[in-house]
Structure formats: C-alpha cells, structure tokens
Design an enzyme around this catalytic site. Structure first.
Site, PDB file in Angstrom:
ATOM      1  N   LYS A  45      49.341  25.818  25.567  1.00 50.07           N
ATOM      2  CA  LYS A  45      50.230  25.136  26.478  1.00 50.07           C
ATOM      3  C   LYS A  45      51.321  26.042  27.035  1.00 50.07           C
ATOM      4  CE  LYS A  45      49.902  20.823  23.824  1.00 50.07           C
ATOM      5  NZ  LYS A  45      50.594  20.109  22.743  1.00 50.07           N
ATOM      6  N   GLY A  46      51.643  27.108  26.332  1.00 50.33           N
ATOM      7  CA  GLY A  46      52.888  27.831  26.594  1.00 50.33           C
ATOM      8  C   GLY A  46      53.073  28.361  28.004  1.00 50.33           C
ATOM      9  N   GLU A 101      49.924  34.383  30.392  1.00 46.69           N
ATOM     10  CA  GLU A 101      50.403  34.011  29.057  1.00 46.69           C
ATOM     11  C   GLU A 101      51.929  33.958  29.042  1.00 46.69           C
ATOM     12  OE1 GLU A 101      49.663  32.786  26.357  1.00 46.69           O
ATOM     13  OE2 GLU A 101      47.875  33.597  25.390  1.00 46.69           O
ATOM     14  N   ASP A 102      52.464  33.162  28.145  1.00 47.80           N
ATOM     15  CA  ASP A 102      53.912  33.156  27.957  1.00 47.80           C
ATOM     16  C   ASP A 102      54.353  34.307  27.066  1.00 47.80           C
ATOM     17  OD1 ASP A 102      52.500  31.869  25.934  1.00 47.80           O
ATOM     18  OD2 ASP A 102      54.177  30.614  25.346  1.00 47.80           O
ATOM     19  N   ASP A 105      52.103  38.579  21.298  1.00 47.90           N
ATOM     20  CA  ASP A 105      52.784  38.767  20.017  1.00 47.90           C
ATOM     21  C   ASP A 105      51.932  39.701  19.143  1.00 47.90           C
ATOM     22  OD1 ASP A 105      54.319  38.433  17.731  1.00 47.90           O
ATOM     23  OD2 ASP A 105      54.136  36.282  17.636  1.00 47.90           O
ATOM     24  N   PHE A 154      62.273  34.785  17.034  1.00 50.97           N
ATOM     25  CA  PHE A 154      61.464  33.643  17.452  1.00 50.97           C
ATOM     26  C   PHE A 154      62.134  32.973  18.646  1.00 50.97           C
ATOM     27  CE2 PHE A 154      59.689  29.483  17.696  1.00 50.97           C
ATOM     28  CZ  PHE A 154      58.346  29.763  17.541  1.00 50.97           C
ATOM     29  N   ARG A 167      60.018  23.142  25.016  1.00 48.81           N
ATOM     30  CA  ARG A 167      59.237  23.747  26.101  1.00 48.81           C
ATOM     31  C   ARG A 167      59.902  23.534  27.463  1.00 48.81           C
ATOM     32  NH1 ARG A 167      54.117  25.282  24.171  1.00 48.81           N
ATOM     33  NH2 ARG A 167      53.206  23.982  22.553  1.00 48.81           N
TER      34      ARG A 167
HETATM   35  C1  PRP Z   1      51.322  31.594  21.776  1.00 45.63           C
HETATM   36  C2  PRP Z   1      51.086  32.249  23.133  1.00 45.63           C
HETATM   37  C3  PRP Z   1      49.829  33.023  22.924  1.00 45.63           C
HETATM   38  C4  PRP Z   1      49.852  33.357  21.447  1.00 45.63           C
HETATM   39  C5  PRP Z   1      50.226  34.785  21.295  1.00 45.63           C
HETATM   40  O1  PRP Z   1      50.593  30.415  21.735  1.00 45.63           O
HETATM   41  O2  PRP Z   1      50.955  31.300  24.152  1.00 45.63           O
HETATM   42  O3  PRP Z   1      48.682  32.277  23.268  1.00 45.63           O
HETATM   43  O4  PRP Z   1      50.838  32.530  20.832  1.00 45.63           O
HETATM   44  O5  PRP Z   1      50.296  35.124  19.935  1.00 45.63           O
HETATM   45  P1  PRP Z   1      49.455  36.312  19.326  1.00 45.63           P
HETATM   46  O6  PRP Z   1      49.585  37.495  20.251  1.00 45.63           O
HETATM   47  O7  PRP Z   1      50.148  36.557  17.989  1.00 45.63           O
HETATM   48  O8  PRP Z   1      48.053  35.876  19.134  1.00 45.63           O
HETATM   49  P2  PRP Z   1      50.843  29.304  20.605  1.00 45.63           P
HETATM   50  O9  PRP Z   1      49.882  29.522  19.477  1.00 45.63           O
HETATM   51  O10 PRP Z   1      52.302  29.294  20.240  1.00 45.63           O
HETATM   52  O11 PRP Z   1      50.421  27.975  21.324  1.00 45.63           O
HETATM   53  P3  PRP Z   1      51.089  27.260  22.603  1.00 45.63           P
HETATM   54  O12 PRP Z   1      50.851  28.168  23.791  1.00 45.63           O
HETATM   55  O13 PRP Z   1      50.347  25.971  22.727  1.00 45.63           O
HETATM   56  O14 PRP Z   1      52.552  27.053  22.322  1.00 45.63           O
END
Ligand code: PRP
Length: 178
Positions: A45-46, A101-102, A105, A154, A167
C-alpha cells in the site's frame, strides 16, 4: 480538542520539501523516457501517495497499474517474506516499466518483485523510491531514482504506516517506541 494523529512525532521531511523533490524526480524521469510511453507499477500500500504526486508531474504518456503485496507479520521492519495479494491487471510484456515504491529498506521486497516482474518480459524495468535506507540493505539492490536517502529511523506518513496508521499524514515523520 483531541490532538491530530501523529502530531507528537518529529517531522523528518516536510510536505514542501517532499513536493519539491517529487517535481525534480518527475523532471528527470520525463527527460530519461522522453517520447516513450511509461507504465508505472505502484506497490501497495505504501506507494499510493507518492505515485499520485509523481504521476501528475510526469510529462509523458503514462499508464498506471498496481501490485499489492504484504509482508508476513506486522513488525516495524519487513521480515523479507512477501506474498502478492493483488496481481497486475494488465500485461507489462514489451513495456518500459517503472516500479514505484515508498521505501527501499533491506532490499528483500524489491529483489523479489524484480524477479516476478522480469518474468513478464518488460522492455525495461527500473525502480523509483521516495526513500532509501542503504544502511539497512541485506540484498545487493539499488534504486534507479531516489527521492531522499535517510538514516535508520522508522518513518511514517506520506503513504508509510506504523501498524496501518499515519499513511494520510502529508509529511514523513519519525516514529519512536515510547
Ligand atoms: C514497505 C515498502 C516496501 C518494503 C521495503 O512495505 O513499501 O515494499 O517495505 O522493505 P524491504 O526493502 O526491507 O523489503 P510494507 O511491508 O511496509 O507494506 P506497505 O507498503 O503495505 O506499508
């Protein structure tokens, strides 16, 4: 009167700063893809807030699709175990595709997504992420376009959540356990 949700959180990136950087990214992407149709694939969703702002500043022929994924668990940081909860609606075969992507990480999600999407044979596949946390990387991946490189804190807001909250905030804030 009740305080607004998140008003106690420290602002890392204010709305004006984000808007300026989003316009710069859009200009760079528009120049790089000039004359070529571009399919944006937002990762839910991000990414929904960032994608909405970015798309409106692109000077290109743009189409949009979404892929919804979920990490297992509900932790502050992703576990790396990912499942697709909504697949693409339209084929990306032969298209220039930009994943939106948001946050990048650990890189585990992007590494997984890249494998899934490359199997559909796009003409090209790149990644734009609003936020990048290179200090957290465990997989050897990088984004083609980065909005802001941030430290290992975070963050929530502008699409990013903590336990599905925050969000809707117009800025990116630092969430700390109290
Ligand atoms: C976040 C973001 C990426 C992922 C990155 O999604 O949107 O998809 O984490 O993390 P990584 O590089 O450690 O794999 P999240 O799991 O928080 O879900 P969301 O987008 O629904 O909030």
């Amino acid at each position: 009167m009740n305080e607004l949700p998140g008003s106690n959180l420290e602002v890392l990136l204010d709305a004006e700063t984000i808007a300026g950087r989003v316009r710069e990214l859009a200009a760079q992407i528009s120049a790089d893809y000039r004359g070529r149709p571009l399919r944006l694939v937002g990762i839910l969703k991000g990414a929904w807030v960032f994608l909405a702002d970015l798309a409106r500043h692109l000077d290109l022929e743009v189409t949009v699709d979404f892929l919804s994924i979920a990490s297992y668990g509900n932790n502050s940081y992703s576990s790396g175990a990912v499942r697709i909860t909504k697949d693409l609606d339209q084929s990306i075969k032969g298209l220039d595709v930009l994943i939106v992507e948001d946050i990048l990480d650990t890189g585990q999600t992007f590494e997984y997504l890249r494998g899934v999407l490359e199997a559909h044979k796009p003409k090209s596949l790149k990644l734009v992420t609003l936020l990048d946390k290179p200090s957290r990387r465990v997989r050897p991946v990088r984004a083609d376009y980065v909005g802001f490189t941030i430290p290992d804190v975070f963050v929530a807001g502008y699409g990013l959540d903590y336990a599905q909250q925050y969000r809707h905030l117009p800025d990116v804030r630092i969430w700390r356990a109290t």
